[in-house]
Design a protein around this motif. Structure first.
Motif, mmCIF file in Angstrom:
data_model
loop_
_atom_site.group_PDB
_atom_site.id
_atom_site.type_symbol
_atom_site.label_atom_id
_atom_site.label_comp_id
_atom_site.label_asym_id
_atom_site.label_seq_id
_atom_site.Cartn_x
_atom_site.Cartn_y
_atom_site.Cartn_z
ATOM 1 N N LEU A 90 1.048 -0.856 -0.099
ATOM 2 C CA LEU A 90 -0.078 -0.607 0.311
ATOM 3 C C LEU A 90 0.567 1.272 -0.045
ATOM 4 N N ARG A 91 2.264 1.614 0.104
ATOM 5 C CA ARG A 91 2.993 2.398 0.397
ATOM 6 C C ARG A 91 3.161 2.931 -0.734
ATOM 7 N N ALA A 92 2.570 4.119 -1.274
ATOM 8 C CA ALA A 92 3.481 5.436 -1.956
ATOM 9 C C ALA A 92 5.025 4.998 -2.644
ATOM 10 N N GLU A 93 5.755 4.735 -0.967
ATOM 11 C CA GLU A 93 7.148 4.778 -0.967
ATOM 12 C C GLU A 93 7.701 3.475 -1.045
ATOM 13 N N PRO A 94 8.339 2.666 -1.679
ATOM 14 C CA PRO A 94 8.975 0.728 -0.965
ATOM 15 C C PRO A 94 9.441 1.203 0.576
ATOM 16 N N GLY A 95 8.790 -0.265 1.289
ATOM 17 C CA GLY A 95 9.326 0.545 2.534
ATOM 18 C C GLY A 95 9.225 -0.619 4.041
ATOM 19 N N GLU A 96 9.704 -0.781 4.632
ATOM 20 C CA GLU A 96 9.791 -2.040 5.091
ATOM 21 C C GLU A 96 9.920 -2.627 6.412
ATOM 22 N N SER A 97 10.074 -3.868 6.978
ATOM 23 C CA SER A 97 9.319 -3.849 8.435
ATOM 24 C C SER A 97 9.650 -5.099 8.357
ATOM 25 N N ALA A 98 11.096 -5.480 9.908
ATOM 26 C CA ALA A 98 11.586 -5.966 10.358
ATOM 27 C C ALA A 98 10.416 -7.114 10.904
ATOM 28 N N SER A 99 9.196 -6.431 11.324
ATOM 29 C CA SER A 99 8.593 -7.670 12.018
ATOM 30 C C SER A 99 7.868 -8.302 11.182
ATOM 31 N N GLN A 100 6.993 -7.493 10.088
ATOM 32 C CA GLN A 100 6.399 -8.111 9.034
ATOM 33 C C GLN A 100 7.754 -9.170 8.687
ATOM 34 N N ALA A 101 8.972 -9.143 8.017
ATOM 35 C CA ALA A 101 9.467 -9.784 7.810
ATOM 36 C C ALA A 101 9.626 -10.946 8.237
ATOM 37 N N ASP A 102 9.071 -10.713 9.948
ATOM 38 C CA ASP A 102 9.825 -12.199 11.093
ATOM 39 C C ASP A 102 8.793 -12.960 10.689
ATOM 40 N N ALA A 103 7.127 -12.049 10.899
ATOM 41 C CA ALA A 103 5.953 -13.049 11.056
ATOM 42 C C ALA A 103 5.892 -14.084 9.616
ATOM 43 N N LEU A 104 6.151 -13.536 8.268
ATOM 44 C CA LEU A 104 6.151 -13.895 7.809
ATOM 45 C C LEU A 104 6.564 -15.136 7.572
ATOM 46 N N ALA A 105 7.965 -15.059 8.029
ATOM 47 C CA ALA A 105 9.460 -16.348 7.820
ATOM 48 C C ALA A 105 8.230 -17.005 8.818
ATOM 49 N N ALA A 106 8.248 -16.733 9.942
ATOM 50 C CA ALA A 106 7.759 -18.065 10.368
ATOM 51 C C ALA A 106 6.870 -18.446 10.674
ATOM 52 N N ALA A 107 5.717 -17.923 9.803
ATOM 53 C CA ALA A 107 4.282 -18.574 8.979
ATOM 54 C C ALA A 107 4.803 -19.311 7.805
ATOM 55 N N ILE A 108 5.616 -19.361 6.870
ATOM 56 C CA ILE A 108 5.938 -20.151 6.072
ATOM 57 C C ILE A 108 6.763 -21.170 6.474
ATOM 58 N N ALA A 109 7.743 -21.319 7.616
ATOM 59 C CA ALA A 109 8.618 -22.211 8.498
ATOM 60 C C ALA A 109 7.809 -23.260 8.793
ATOM 61 N N ARG A 110 6.288 -22.687 9.642
ATOM 62 C CA ARG A 110 5.434 -23.498 10.092
ATOM 63 C C ARG A 110 5.078 -24.067 8.667
#
Lengths: 87, 223
Positions: B200-220
């Motif tokens: 949704l971001r107008a400019e490319p952004g980042e989020s360590a917590s979202q990366a953590d959560a997505l990686a954890a969901a994939i690993a599960r």
């Protein structure tokens, strides 16, 4: 229905502009949007309108989109409120 | 993280080299990631690669191929058709010996059949097209030109169209409009990650917590 349009609209702008929590609460009716914020280019505005549709459960026709509604926060809020009343 | 190439099938039966990023240590769990599409590809690239780093730490190999005609690909985008992208991702998954595939947003449309699939915040094709057409009409209006969605769709289906910097051919548009998501994928919703989607971001952004959560969901899901 209590009118939470203002709150929802500020949340959407927070998400699109990557603002900090509560930063959007400083927006006033006169705060400039499209044409004032460099990061709000056409693709970002298109995304913003899509989010408006999804979260406010409205449909926006392209011919309803004009410079006035996108120019200020107040303009966009008035448009969104009017759309929700029609819905 | 290693850049490498893989043989991408062409319609004439030959192949051409395409590029991919990978974390490959010949481990048992191997994930092919189909990137988000068009504008969202840029906004989500950082999140995607950050997730790959975390998966690497969790003992999972991953590979992120380019869709033909995008990113580092030398193929023209305007000759691509959705089926070419599906074929390309299926070939990449086989080449890398993927055990699972992950689609990100519009990339979910191209997760190859025959591989167990995860879909992160899948986007539907008509919505993607609609938003790009809307961006173009907004830009035209800003420039003092009037374009309508109907007029642009007619142009798109007869001559192809440039939408926010992406030159799409008529066959791509025609077939993409009705391209459906597979229904047997495990969905990872944005709520799982917390916060709002970085696409949704107008400019490319980042989020360590979202990366953590997505990686954890994939690993599960791969456990």
């Amino acid at each position: 229905m209590s009118d939470d349009t203002d709150l929802l609209l500020r949340r959407i702008l927070t998400d699109v502009l990557g603002l900090k929590q509560n930063q959007a609460s400083d927006f006033t009716e006169e705060t400039g949007l499209f044409g004032h914020l460099p990061e709000l280019d056409s693709m970002a505005v298109a995304g913003l309108l899509t989010e408006l549709e999804d979260r406010l459960d409205i449909v926006i026709d392209d011919d309803e989109i004009d410079g006035e509604m996108l120019e200020t926060y107040g303009g966009l809020l008035a448009f969104a409120k009017a759309k929700r009343e029609q819905a | 993280m290693t850049p490498l190439t893989w043989p991408c099938p062409l319609r004439d039966g030959t192949t051409t080299d395409e590029y991919a990023l990978s974390f490959d240590h010949a481990r048992a769990r191997r994930l092919l990631i189909v990137p988000a599409l068009f504008d969202e590809a840029n906004r989500l690239r950082r999140l995607t690669v950050e997730v790959m780093r975390r998966l690497d730490g969790a003992g999972i190999d991953s590979v992120l191929p380019d869709l033909p005609g995008t990113n580092e690909s030398l193929q023209p985008l305007e000759i691509q058709e959705p089926q070419d992208w599906s074929n390309a991702m299926a070939a990449a998954a086989s080449h890398f010996g993927a055990t699972h595939v992950l689609g990100i947003r519009g990339g979910c449309l191209f997760t190859p059949a025959g591989f167990a699939a995860l879909h992160y915040a899948p986007a539907k094709a008509p919505g993607i097209l609609r938003q790009m057409l809307r961006a173009r009409t907004l830009a035209a209006r800003e420039a003092g030109r009037e374009e309508t969605r109907e007029g642009l769709m007619h142009l798109a289906l007869t001559q192809g169209i440039e939408l926010v910097g992406h030159r799409l051919g008529p066959e791509f548009v025609r077939r993409f409009e009705t391209f459906a998501l597979r229904t047997d994928a495990v969905e990872i919703t944005q709520e799982t990650l917390g916060g709002s989607g970085l696409w949704l971001r107008a400019e490319p952004g980042e989020s360590a917590s979202q990366a953590d959560a997505l990686a954890a969901a994939i690993a599960r899901a791969l456990a």
